[in-house]
Design an enzyme around this catalytic site. Structure first.
Site, PDB file in Angstrom:
ATOM      1  N   GLY A 189       0.832  -1.219   0.036  1.00 31.22           N
ATOM      2  CA  GLY A 189       0.122   0.467  -0.512  1.00 31.22           C
ATOM      3  C   GLY A 189       0.958   1.106  -0.215  1.00 31.22           C
ATOM      4  O   GLY A 189       2.088   1.000  -1.182  1.00 31.22           O
ATOM      5  N   GLY A 190       0.743   2.135   1.540  1.00 31.90           N
ATOM      6  CA  GLY A 190       0.898   3.357   1.174  1.00 31.90           C
ATOM      7  C   GLY A 190       2.263   3.126   1.509  1.00 31.90           C
ATOM      8  O   GLY A 190       3.602   4.396   0.966  1.00 31.90           O
TER       9      GLY A 190
ATOM     10  N   ALA B 232      25.646  12.221 -27.897  1.00 32.14           N
ATOM     11  CA  ALA B 232      25.529  11.490 -26.506  1.00 32.14           C
ATOM     12  C   ALA B 232      26.951  11.744 -25.748  1.00 32.14           C
ATOM     13  O   ALA B 232      26.939  12.073 -24.978  1.00 32.14           O
ATOM     14  CB  ALA B 232      25.647   9.851 -26.783  1.00 32.14           C
TER      15      ALA B 232
END
Length: 453
Positions: A159-160, A344
């Site tokens: 969850g959180g 690059a």
């Protein structure tokens, strides 16, 4: 009463934790800290909810252990979710304890380490537990770039509970800890110990906060050590690979290099090492936050082509790297070992992005693209009309390299500060870093830049 506060969810829950091969919160913190240095905070705090089946169960300290101690003699703050208390679930009180220790870490200017073993928000507290997560997320954000924040996932993170780690600087995860039923307890304890040791190793490279210098180690690896083997490391065939780690190991102190993000984007190597006792590194924004010099070894043929890369946002991600290098004010040294092509070349700590010292090996190539591709475009007609196209193409490639791609062309423009003998790479980098110890650089006055996220 003091004895009970050390039992978390009780002896039965502790026994269950041990039976799964897992340490308790306090055992983990004791292993993180130097022996005998951990000092616990708020051991008598309890939650405030008495309904929803909790009754009068109020374990002292609730579901987190917080405090401070020493790691290799330097002060560190830490918290560890206690799975033996309601599955390590986050309550209002748990959040208050974590926020208190984070505030203390910021005030004292010390790193903070969080060990996560939690089933998520405490359902019985509803919106209070959600608000509790928000309080932690806010401090993660406010103290980002102020003190190092490190997360160790030693169990579930549900969850959180996943968002706070995502904001921190580094995340360590104990291998297979989420599949404890497959591996025996002794193996799990061993990999947990290894993970905690890696956290201690990382902390040895980091300053306490954003105004301190990184910690020094005794400089007993000679600064003038030459490595003649580096002259033969890069293959003559431009398409043949070699391991850039071999360059890094031969250049840094005692061949000790702590690589991070090893399995993410494996075509670039980032990590920590020391040069003459000081720690330089390659990942940019974190190092810039905490005054760690940046050393960049460059061998890049360009941005990876393809529709998948374009849809994946390669332009945006390349822009992030430009932004990070250009914004960084710490000492920046780069060494081009073989190829630096196209955009690059610019992105990888070029002189054009305020790099301080830029070096190259004699065989390096700096160009818009490789000589083969450039010749096929520029001299297409001439090659097609030749009686011997292969010979003509090779002659044109050799001529193009001599005229356009050698590092001496870029050095003649001041884009490189020197072209060096590969064997001299270590002493040249150390000399540059010593010269840059007193570097002072600034950004225009503003609230903050708007990095392309």
């Amino acid at each position: 009463m003091r004895r009970e506060s050390r039992l978390g969810g009780g002896q039965n829950r502790i026994d269950q934790q041990h039976s799964r091969g897992k340490y308790t919160a306090r055992e983990r913190l004791e292993r993180l800290m130097d022996e005998g240095t951990f000092h616990e905070l708020d051991p008598f705090v309890t939650h405030r909810i008495t309904d929803f089946g909790l009754g009068d169960r109020r374990p002292l300290g609730d579901a987190v252990v917080t405090g401070y101690g020493k790691v290799e003699g330097r002060q560190v703050f830490a918290f560890a979710k206690d799975f033996t208390v309601m599955g390590g679930s986050l309550s209002e009180v748990v959040s208050q304890k974590i926020c208190k220790v984070m505030d203390l870490a910021a005030k004292a200017g010390c790193p903070v380490v969080g060990l996560n073993d939690s089933g998520g928000a405490r359902i019985q507290e509803g919106a209070l537990s959600l608000a509790a997560y928000g309080d932690i997320f806010l401090l993660n954000t406010l103290y980002s770039g102020v003190v190092p924040q490190i997360t160790v996932i030693v169990g579930p993170a549900a969850g959180g509970a996943v968002y706070s780690p995502a904001i921190t600087d580094f995340i360590f995860m104990v291998k297979e800890i989420g599949q404890m039923y497959i591996t025996g307890p002794d193996v799990i304890r061993a990999v947990t110990e290894e993970c905690i040791n890696e956290v201690r190793h990382l902390l040895s490279y980091l300053p306490g906060n954003n105004v301190d210098d990184p910690p020094l180690d005794p400089a007993d690896d000679p600064a003038d050590r030459r490595e003649p083997d580096l002259r033969y490391l890069v293959p003559e065939e431009p398409g043949r690979p070699y391991d850039m780690r071999d360059v890094v190991y031969k250049v840094v102190d005692h061949e000790e290099f702590m690589e991070v993000h090893q399995t993410f984007a494996p075509n670039i190597i980032v990590g920590f090492a020391r040069m003459n006792g000081r720690p330089p590194a390659r990942f940019v924004r974190f190092c810039d936050c905490f005054n760690i010099p940046l050393v960049t070894f460059v061998d890049v043929p360009g941005f990876l082509p393809g529709v998948t890369q374009e849809y994946g946002g390669i332009i945006r991600h390349g822009a992030k790297l430009i932004f990070a290098y250009a914004e960084a004010t710490v000492p920046k040294v780069s060494v081009i070992t073989r190829k630096a092509y196209g955009g690059a070349y610019i992105v990888m700590s070029s002189k054009h992005l305020r790099s301080d010292v830029n070096l190259a090996w004699p065989g390096a190539e700096i160009a818009v693209m490789g000589a083969e591709g450039a010749v096929n475009i520029i001299y297409r007609d001439e090659i097609s009309k030749s009686e011997n196209p292969d010979q003509t193409r090779q002659e044109l490639i050799d001529d193009y390299k001599d005229r356009f791609t050698t590092p001496y062309i870029a050095a003649g423009r001041g884009f490189l500060d020197d072209v060096i003998d590969p064997a001299e790479t270590r002493p040249q980098i150390i000399r540059a870093l010593e010269m840059l110890q007193t570097k002072s650089d600034t950004m225009p006055p503003k609230k903050h830049g708007n990095i392309p996220l």
